[in-house]
Design an enzyme around this catalytic site. Sequence first.
Site, PDB file in Angstrom:
ATOM      1  N   LYS A  65       0.863  -1.181   0.000  1.00  0.00           N
ATOM      2  CA  LYS A  65       0.000   0.000   0.000  1.00  0.00           C
ATOM      3  C   LYS A  65       0.899   1.229   0.000  1.00  0.00           C
ATOM      4  O   LYS A  65       1.605   1.484   0.961  1.00  0.00           O
ATOM      5  CB  LYS A  65      -0.928   0.018   1.218  1.00  0.00           C
ATOM      6  CG  LYS A  65      -1.917   1.183   1.170  1.00  0.00           C
ATOM      7  CD  LYS A  65      -2.809   1.214   2.401  1.00  0.00           C
ATOM      8  CE  LYS A  65      -3.875   2.293   2.238  1.00  0.00           C
ATOM      9  NZ  LYS A  65      -3.325   3.631   1.926  1.00  0.00           N
ATOM     10  N   ASP A  67       1.771   5.281  -0.003  1.00  0.00           N
ATOM     11  CA  ASP A  67       1.250   6.421   0.756  1.00  0.00           C
ATOM     12  C   ASP A  67       1.535   7.705  -0.011  1.00  0.00           C
ATOM     13  O   ASP A  67       2.600   8.307   0.124  1.00  0.00           O
ATOM     14  CB  ASP A  67       1.915   6.459   2.140  1.00  0.00           C
ATOM     15  CG  ASP A  67       1.248   7.455   3.072  1.00  0.00           C
ATOM     16  OD1 ASP A  67       0.164   7.955   2.730  1.00  0.00           O
ATOM     17  OD2 ASP A  67       1.812   7.729   4.147  1.00  0.00           O
ATOM     18  N   GLU A 206       2.877   1.476   5.281  1.00  0.00           N
ATOM     19  CA  GLU A 206       1.535   1.811   5.745  1.00  0.00           C
ATOM     20  C   GLU A 206       0.634   0.591   5.828  1.00  0.00           C
ATOM     21  O   GLU A 206      -0.276   0.532   6.650  1.00  0.00           O
ATOM     22  CB  GLU A 206       0.895   2.860   4.823  1.00  0.00           C
ATOM     23  CG  GLU A 206      -0.393   3.428   5.394  1.00  0.00           C
ATOM     24  CD  GLU A 206      -1.053   4.428   4.473  1.00  0.00           C
ATOM     25  OE1 GLU A 206      -1.875   5.219   4.957  1.00  0.00           O
ATOM     26  OE2 GLU A 206      -0.769   4.415   3.270  1.00  0.00           O
TER      27      GLU A 206
END
Length: 346
Positions: A65, A67, A206
């Site tokens: 993921k 960011d 994250e």
Amino acid sequence: MTKRPRKPSRPLLTDDAPVQSRRIRRRDPRQPELAFDPMPDRIEPCLAKLVSQPPAGDDWSYEIKWDGYRLAIHFETNRIRILTRGGHDWTHRFPSIVAAAQEMLPLSAILDGEAVVLDNQGRSDFGMLQNSLGGRGGKKPAGAAILYAFDLLYLDGHDLTGVECSSRRKLLEGMLTDDEGAIRFSHEIEADPETFLKAACQHGLEGIIAKHRDRPYRSGRTGDWLKIKCVESDAFVVVGYEPSTTDRGAVGSLVLAALRGSDYVHVGSVGTGFTRAVARELKQTLDLLKTRTPAIRLPGKQLVLTSPTLIAEIEYRGWTNDGSLRHASYKGLRDRQDNADIYRLA
């Protein structure tokens, strides 16, 4: 009688004509295999649904993921367009990504991805990205930004949104072979999802994203994509500040609110995560937003209440029993043009 020679057909893509954004003619039913789908002006993005645990099974793929800012890169006949999640044109703000994309022309495509700035350990850092853009509302171009592309929605006259995710990603991976350039492929991580999530958290990432391999690209939060975070991070509205007790020109903490219906609800404050310089910049900005009709009313502390204009990305570790954020830390300001989701209370 000799037939007159037919005029040569015009190529689908030329250097002097943009890809059309509407259907030019009906498809010939006698030649259905010769499909041509006009490039759409914009495709509403597919959004990841937050869950607490990653799904298991061969139907799911997993990746990091990132960011940063969600972007769609439109490769048109003679230009590049970069659109935010909310549909705003930010082409001018990402010159390095534009330059990399121009080298791929005359490709006709739409890439879905995340613009990030990496720290010295290769992790995406939202604060660094915001600083490179000049802060909220800044006009500076982010020369250090790169794009991690994770989906391909359109390619050379073909709308791919109805194609399964695994096939879209194979096509995309074949296009992006430079892992050092400004446009990079967001690789699938082949690992047990629980192990992958644990490793991501240990390395300060994250979280991770899970995507169903067999699903088409569907706009909105459908559950086809899932996000599992190491630390909670959401967008909250800044509705005031408490002045610093050690620096009269800075904020000591920001007063935060979430939405319940159309009303703002106080969810606590954040006093960590910003440098002295950022604390001073925040005070200067918030002082311009002072209001006599605040979004919320809080008795007691010496607070400066402001209009609900700024949106802050906040990292936190859960909620207290009275509805406040636990161990909140400031990450940066979201630009409203990024169409940030303000946290909504049930």
